[in-house]
Design a protein around this motif. Sequence first.
Motif, PDB file in Angstrom:
ATOM      1  N   GLY A  51      -5.033  21.256 -83.418  1.00  0.00           N
ATOM      2  CA  GLY A  51      -5.359  20.378 -82.303  1.00  0.00           C
ATOM      3  C   GLY A  51      -4.128  19.641 -81.828  1.00  0.00           C
ATOM      4  O   GLY A  51      -3.156  19.488 -82.569  1.00  0.00           O
ATOM      5  N   VAL A  52      -4.159  19.177 -80.588  1.00  0.00           N
ATOM      6  CA  VAL A  52      -3.028  18.454 -80.007  1.00  0.00           C
ATOM      7  C   VAL A  52      -3.530  17.139 -79.437  1.00  0.00           C
ATOM      8  O   VAL A  52      -4.668  17.043 -78.966  1.00  0.00           O
ATOM      9  N   GLY A  53      -2.666  16.114 -79.499  1.00  0.00           N
ATOM     10  CA  GLY A  53      -3.016  14.808 -78.947  1.00  0.00           C
ATOM     11  C   GLY A  53      -1.822  14.183 -78.261  1.00  0.00           C
ATOM     12  O   GLY A  53      -0.672  14.365 -78.682  1.00  0.00           O
ATOM     13  N   PHE A  54      -2.101  13.454 -77.195  1.00  0.00           N
ATOM     14  CA  PHE A  54      -1.086  12.732 -76.444  1.00  0.00           C
ATOM     15  C   PHE A  54      -1.421  11.254 -76.560  1.00  0.00           C
ATOM     16  O   PHE A  54      -2.552  10.861 -76.298  1.00  0.00           O
ATOM     17  N   GLY A  55      -0.432  10.440 -76.941  1.00  0.00           N
ATOM     18  CA  GLY A  55      -0.682   9.014 -77.099  1.00  0.00           C
ATOM     19  C   GLY A  55       0.381   8.185 -76.423  1.00  0.00           C
ATOM     20  O   GLY A  55       1.552   8.568 -76.362  1.00  0.00           O
ATOM     21  N   LYS A  56      -0.019   7.028 -75.882  1.00  0.00           N
ATOM     22  CA  LYS A  56       0.913   6.090 -75.248  1.00  0.00           C
ATOM     23  C   LYS A  56       0.701   4.711 -75.838  1.00  0.00           C
ATOM     24  O   LYS A  56      -0.430   4.294 -76.071  1.00  0.00           O
ATOM     25  N   ALA A  57       1.807   4.012 -76.075  1.00  0.00           N
ATOM     26  CA  ALA A  57       1.728   2.647 -76.591  1.00  0.00           C
ATOM     27  C   ALA A  57       3.072   1.967 -76.373  1.00  0.00           C
ATOM     28  O   ALA A  57       4.054   2.593 -75.980  1.00  0.00           O
ATOM     29  N   GLU A  59       4.821   0.692 -78.778  1.00  0.00           N
ATOM     30  CA  GLU A  59       5.656   0.955 -79.937  1.00  0.00           C
ATOM     31  C   GLU A  59       5.446   2.391 -80.393  1.00  0.00           C
ATOM     32  O   GLU A  59       4.356   2.942 -80.249  1.00  0.00           O
ATOM     33  N   VAL A  60       6.496   2.984 -80.959  1.00  0.00           N
ATOM     34  CA  VAL A  60       6.452   4.396 -81.340  1.00  0.00           C
ATOM     35  C   VAL A  60       5.379   4.686 -82.402  1.00  0.00           C
ATOM     36  O   VAL A  60       4.603   5.628 -82.241  1.00  0.00           O
ATOM     37  N   PRO A  61       5.289   3.926 -83.500  1.00  0.00           N
ATOM     38  CA  PRO A  61       4.275   4.255 -84.511  1.00  0.00           C
ATOM     39  C   PRO A  61       2.847   4.212 -83.963  1.00  0.00           C
ATOM     40  O   PRO A  61       2.017   5.032 -84.341  1.00  0.00           O
ATOM     41  N   GLU A  62       2.594   3.273 -83.073  1.00  0.00           N
ATOM     42  CA  GLU A  62       1.257   3.169 -82.489  1.00  0.00           C
ATOM     43  C   GLU A  62       0.970   4.362 -81.566  1.00  0.00           C
ATOM     44  O   GLU A  62      -0.141   4.886 -81.543  1.00  0.00           O
ATOM     45  N   ALA A  63       1.974   4.814 -80.823  1.00  0.00           N
ATOM     46  CA  ALA A  63       1.795   5.987 -79.960  1.00  0.00           C
ATOM     47  C   ALA A  63       1.520   7.228 -80.807  1.00  0.00           C
ATOM     48  O   ALA A  63       0.651   8.040 -80.455  1.00  0.00           O
ATOM     49  N   ILE A  64       2.223   7.375 -81.919  1.00  0.00           N
ATOM     50  CA  ILE A  64       1.996   8.519 -82.806  1.00  0.00           C
ATOM     51  C   ILE A  64       0.608   8.454 -83.424  1.00  0.00           C
ATOM     52  O   ILE A  64      -0.087   9.462 -83.528  1.00  0.00           O
ATOM     53  N   ARG A  65       0.179   7.257 -83.822  1.00  0.00           N
ATOM     54  CA  ARG A  65      -1.159   7.101 -84.413  1.00  0.00           C
ATOM     55  C   ARG A  65      -2.244   7.478 -83.412  1.00  0.00           C
ATOM     56  O   ARG A  65      -3.188   8.201 -83.739  1.00  0.00           O
ATOM     57  N   LYS A  66      -2.111   7.001 -82.176  1.00  0.00           N
ATOM     58  CA  LYS A  66      -3.099   7.330 -81.142  1.00  0.00           C
ATOM     59  C   LYS A  66      -3.138   8.824 -80.877  1.00  0.00           C
ATOM     60  O   LYS A  66      -4.210   9.419 -80.725  1.00  0.00           O
ATOM     61  N   ALA A  67      -1.967   9.457 -80.811  1.00  0.00           N
ATOM     62  CA  ALA A  67      -1.908  10.898 -80.568  1.00  0.00           C
ATOM     63  C   ALA A  67      -2.537  11.672 -81.724  1.00  0.00           C
ATOM     64  O   ALA A  67      -3.221  12.677 -81.501  1.00  0.00           O
ATOM     65  N   THR A  68      -2.337  11.198 -82.955  1.00  0.00           N
ATOM     66  CA  THR A  68      -2.898  11.867 -84.119  1.00  0.00           C
ATOM     67  C   THR A  68      -4.419  11.809 -84.106  1.00  0.00           C
ATOM     68  O   THR A  68      -5.095  12.792 -84.407  1.00  0.00           O
ATOM     69  N   VAL A  69      -4.963  10.655 -83.748  1.00  0.00           N
ATOM     70  CA  VAL A  69      -6.420  10.516 -83.672  1.00  0.00           C
ATOM     71  C   VAL A  69      -6.997  11.459 -82.618  1.00  0.00           C
ATOM     72  O   VAL A  69      -8.001  12.140 -82.852  1.00  0.00           O
ATOM     73  N   LYS A  70      -6.345  11.554 -81.466  1.00  0.00           N
ATOM     74  CA  LYS A  70      -6.818  12.468 -80.413  1.00  0.00           C
ATOM     75  C   LYS A  70      -6.681  13.922 -80.841  1.00  0.00           C
ATOM     76  O   LYS A  70      -7.526  14.754 -80.520  1.00  0.00           O
ATOM     77  N   ALA A  71      -5.619  14.241 -81.581  1.00  0.00           N
ATOM     78  CA  ALA A  71      -5.411  15.619 -82.028  1.00  0.00           C
ATOM     79  C   ALA A  71      -6.487  16.050 -83.014  1.00  0.00           C
ATOM     80  O   ALA A  71      -6.952  17.195 -82.977  1.00  0.00           O
ATOM     81  N   THR A  73      -9.537  15.138 -83.065  1.00  0.00           N
ATOM     82  CA  THR A  73     -10.819  15.354 -82.388  1.00  0.00           C
ATOM     83  C   THR A  73     -10.798  16.560 -81.453  1.00  0.00           C
ATOM     84  O   THR A  73     -11.846  16.973 -80.976  1.00  0.00           O
ATOM     85  N   SER A  74      -9.617  17.131 -81.190  1.00  0.00           N
ATOM     86  CA  SER A  74      -9.526  18.257 -80.254  1.00  0.00           C
ATOM     87  C   SER A  74      -9.118  19.548 -80.945  1.00  0.00           C
ATOM     88  O   SER A  74      -8.377  20.348 -80.375  1.00  0.00           O
ATOM     89  N   MET A  75      -9.594  19.770 -82.157  1.00  0.00           N
ATOM     90  CA  MET A  75      -9.212  20.961 -82.918  1.00  0.00           C
ATOM     91  C   MET A  75      -9.887  22.215 -82.347  1.00  0.00           C
ATOM     92  O   MET A  75     -11.052  22.174 -81.968  1.00  0.00           O
ATOM     93  N   VAL A  76      -9.123  23.314 -82.277  1.00  0.00           N
ATOM     94  CA  VAL A  76      -9.657  24.609 -81.867  1.00  0.00           C
ATOM     95  C   VAL A  76      -9.353  25.619 -82.968  1.00  0.00           C
ATOM     96  O   VAL A  76      -8.387  25.467 -83.714  1.00  0.00           O
TER      97      VAL A  76
END
Length: 183
Positions: A51-57, A59-71, A73-76
């Motif tokens: 899965g892939v996720g795109f995150g914006k924040a 701060e860098v760690p928060e953007a990575i965390r958001k992207a990881t959560v989205k990734a 949930t979007s597993m194929v």
Amino acid sequence: MNRNRNRNQQPDDGTVEKTIHINRVAKVVKGGRRFSFSAIVVVGDGNGSVGVGFGKANEVPEAIRKATVKARTSMVDIPIVDGTIAHEIIGRYGAGRVLLKPASPGTGVIAGPTVRAIMDVAGIHNVLTKSLRSSNPHNVVRAVFNAFERMESPAQYAIRLGQDPDEVVSDYTVGERVWGAAY
């Protein structure tokens, strides 16, 4: 705080995370510039699920965390045959085109850094890829996932053609399809 922390984290659930790209975005406001960060993260189990996720924040760690959560949930699921993909396919998204070709055992992952990260977390060990037109990581990632979503296993292919899946799967070898009868 551990300064030598690896970007490739392995949580308890057996998945692998890789950060593909981090972009700093500047917004000009009255007092100067405001910086925020966007991140692209892929998550996979190494066994055909990715899965892939795109995150914006801000701060860098928060953007990575958001992207990881989205990734997560979007597993194929990807059909993997003998450590490679089932058939040749071109994924398209925007101006990005990515060619994915199955490869014989021992070839390895022939890919650029963006596609290589996706193939590593997906568990594909032998594949030939070429990124055509756009080199923008956002478009390349979405083009690869477009190809994954349209890819079908040999059994799905047989059902679509109205043939017996067991007969098609028993005759299916990646080596013959890629390199011909001399394999």
